[in-house]
Write a protein that holds these residues in place. Structure first.
Motif, mmCIF file in Angstrom:
data_model
loop_
_atom_site.group_PDB
_atom_site.id
_atom_site.type_symbol
_atom_site.label_atom_id
_atom_site.label_comp_id
_atom_site.label_asym_id
_atom_site.label_seq_id
_atom_site.Cartn_x
_atom_site.Cartn_y
_atom_site.Cartn_z
ATOM 1 N N ARG A 155 1.665 5.039 -5.839
ATOM 2 C CA ARG A 155 0.841 3.936 -6.355
ATOM 3 C C ARG A 155 1.344 2.586 -5.822
ATOM 4 O O ARG A 155 0.546 1.713 -5.463
ATOM 5 N N GLU A 156 2.657 2.426 -5.779
ATOM 6 C CA GLU A 156 3.206 1.178 -5.252
ATOM 7 C C GLU A 156 2.876 1.034 -3.773
ATOM 8 O O GLU A 156 2.532 -0.064 -3.302
ATOM 9 N N ARG B 118 -2.910 -2.220 0.053
ATOM 10 C CA ARG B 118 -4.084 -2.985 -0.357
ATOM 11 C C ARG B 118 -3.820 -4.483 -0.231
ATOM 12 O O ARG B 118 -4.689 -5.253 0.208
ATOM 13 N N THR B 119 -2.640 -4.934 -0.611
ATOM 14 C CA THR B 119 -2.291 -6.355 -0.497
ATOM 15 C C THR B 119 -2.322 -6.805 0.962
ATOM 16 O O THR B 119 -2.865 -7.872 1.302
ATOM 17 N N LEU C 166 -3.951 6.222 -3.070
ATOM 18 C CA LEU C 166 -4.209 6.199 -4.509
ATOM 19 C C LEU C 166 -4.827 7.518 -4.964
ATOM 20 O O LEU C 166 -4.513 8.020 -6.056
ATOM 21 N N ALA D 267 -5.243 2.903 1.860
ATOM 22 C CA ALA D 267 -4.930 2.519 0.481
ATOM 23 C C ALA D 267 -5.688 3.399 -0.506
ATOM 24 O O ALA D 267 -5.129 3.872 -1.504
ATOM 25 N N SER E 185 0.264 2.304 -2.260
ATOM 26 C CA SER E 185 -1.159 1.969 -2.182
ATOM 27 C C SER E 185 -1.374 0.484 -2.459
ATOM 28 O O SER E 185 -2.159 -0.183 -1.772
ATOM 29 N N TRP E 186 -0.673 -0.040 -3.458
ATOM 30 C CA TRP E 186 -0.806 -1.461 -3.796
ATOM 31 C C TRP E 186 -0.348 -2.341 -2.640
ATOM 32 O O TRP E 186 -0.994 -3.345 -2.298
ATOM 33 N N ARG E 187 0.762 -1.953 -1.991
ATOM 34 C CA ARG E 187 1.273 -2.747 -0.867
ATOM 35 C C ARG E 187 0.287 -2.727 0.306
ATOM 36 O O ARG E 187 0.054 -3.756 0.958
#
Length: 427
Positions: free
Chosen positions: A20-21, A27-28, A79, A75, A23-25
């Motif tokens: 999840r982290e 996405r950012t 997820l 991303a 994916s967040w990175r």
């Protein structure tokens, strides 16, 4: 090495929070690059290429657009994997608790269903993960043994179906996977133990093969306890519990009756009682640090000693274990098993999410590559076969093997070491 596999075990081989982290990175980063792309598209001439002084900026902007789309897919896919693995982990945990805590199991299943409803594709992916894990856990036994063929009663296809049915029956018993906090039910057994001081190595095992060789197998003794007096005055213990013995006079605690009590009934067996008595006789008391090693029935005994909570158990090493237990994060679990071993198959494919500390491991191999009457005689379960697999693991170079050696090496600091073997008998 190529013919053994070393992993953390279970269907869940990744940390879903890390996914999840990640994916967040991604996405950012994608959002930042998309902003840059939008800014570039606002530059006059980028889209129609009329500004010659911009050089290849139009092509670079188009390439950036493709990169943004690719990262967006990455991303989303990461997820998706996080959701799929989390659903599989929850469902595996629910299956583990189905018999011991059905209310908690149902609550977990509701959580998994909510996640699957939110992300139906991940729910389907989780089903595939669990199915693949279960199939891989039993494939070696089904494909390798062909018992029905050996007995001359059926062809290979029917033999495989018979083996698969046996695996399904074992899973249906629900006895192989043991949730955290499980305790054997108390039972009355009258056993006597007789100590025998033994000569041997003056230090801890050098690795897996050395640990297996110290488990009593010849002679009358069934249990070995090594006592290490450390420089700070503390005492640590290494327990070795042996496998099933077939006695004719009814005095042997390591018999099939004890196997039944440990596996099917989950009650204290005479062999378990004798093992605890041996630890007490060696000086171990509540809260003392011990490490346990076991083979076959002794592996199940070692597992339940670790789960009982009387001692502080740091390391559990098992060979041909008929059960797989959920250990806390500070316990290193090392399970050596053969995919074609009927006894290991009794564990039902271990635990869905692995178990124990991050450096815990499941070491799998084929115990008996050939097919023949030796399969009926459980050749894949024999100590010599496990000794070969242990030697391969020792030579594998896997860092988790080094972590196990380091745990054993802590005992090299001892100022004194005493090894005692115990002969147990039913009264």
């Amino acid at each position: 090495m190529s013919d053994i596999d070393i992993s953390h075990g279970g269907a869940i081989a990744v940390d879903t929070e890390v996914l999840r982290e990640t994916s967040w990175r991604i996405r950012t980063m994608t959002d930042e690059l998309a902003r840059v792309e939008r800014d570039l598209r606002c530059v006059p001439g980028v889209l129609d290429g009329t500004r010659l002084e911009l050089g290849g900026l139009a092509e670079q902007t188009a390439a950036l657009h493709d990169l943004v789309a690719e990262l967006d897919n990455d991303a989303t896919g990461t997820l998706f994997l996080a959701d799929a693995y989390e659903i599989a982990e929850i469902r595996a945990r629910a299956a583990l608790l189905a018999s011991s805590d059905p209310d908690e199991a149902q609550a977990l299943l509701r959580d998994a269903d909510r996640l699957a409803t939110r992300n139906p594709a991940a729910g389907v992916g989780a089903e595939h993960l669990i199915r693949a894990w279960r199939d891989s856990a039993s494939a070696g036994f089904i494909d390798q043994t062909r018992w029905a063929t050996l007995l001359g009663t059926a062809g290979p296809q029917t033999a495989g179906m018979v083996a698969a049915s046996l695996v399904s029956m074992i899973r249906g018993l629900g006895k192989g996977a043991i949730p955290a906090g499980t305790r054997l039910a108390p039972a009355e057994h009258r056993v006597t133990i007789r100590p025998m001081r033994v000569k041997g190595p003056s230090g801890p095992p050098a690795g897996l093969e050395d640990a297996l060789e110290r488990i009593p197998s010849e002679g009358d003794a069934q249990v070995r306890v090594e006592t290490y007096r450390m420089p700070d005055g503390a005492t640590r213990y290494l327990l070795y519990a042996g496998g099933t013995r077939l006695g004719l006079d009814g005095t042997e605690p390591w018999d099939m009756t004890s196997n039944t009590e440990l596996y099917l009934d989950r009650t204290e067996s005479a062999s378990y009682r004798a093992t605890i008595d041996a630890l007490h006789a060696a000086g171990a008391g509540p809260g003392d640090r011990i490490d346990v090693v076991g083979y076959s029935q002794g592996a199940a005994i070692a597992t339940h000693v670790a789960l009982a909570g009387e001692f502080e158990v740091g390391t559990v090493v098992t060979f041909g274990n008929p059960v797989a237990a959920e250990f806390p994060d500070d316990t290193m679990s090392v399970a050596v098993r053969h995919t074609d071993d009927l006894v290991s198959t009794l564990a039902g494919g271990d635990l869905g999410a692995g178990t124990g500390s991050p450096d815990s491991m499941v070491i799998e191999g084929v115990g008996d590559p050939g097919q023949g009457l030796q399969d009926v005689l459980l050749a894949a379960h024999m100590r010599d076969a496990y000794g070969d697999t242990a030697a391969k693991a020792d030579a594998s170079g896997d860092p988790r093997i080094d972590a196990l050696r380091e745990r054993f090496a802590e005992l090299d600091e001892a100022v004194d070491m005493v090894a005692t073997e115990y002969v147990a008998r039913r009264e």
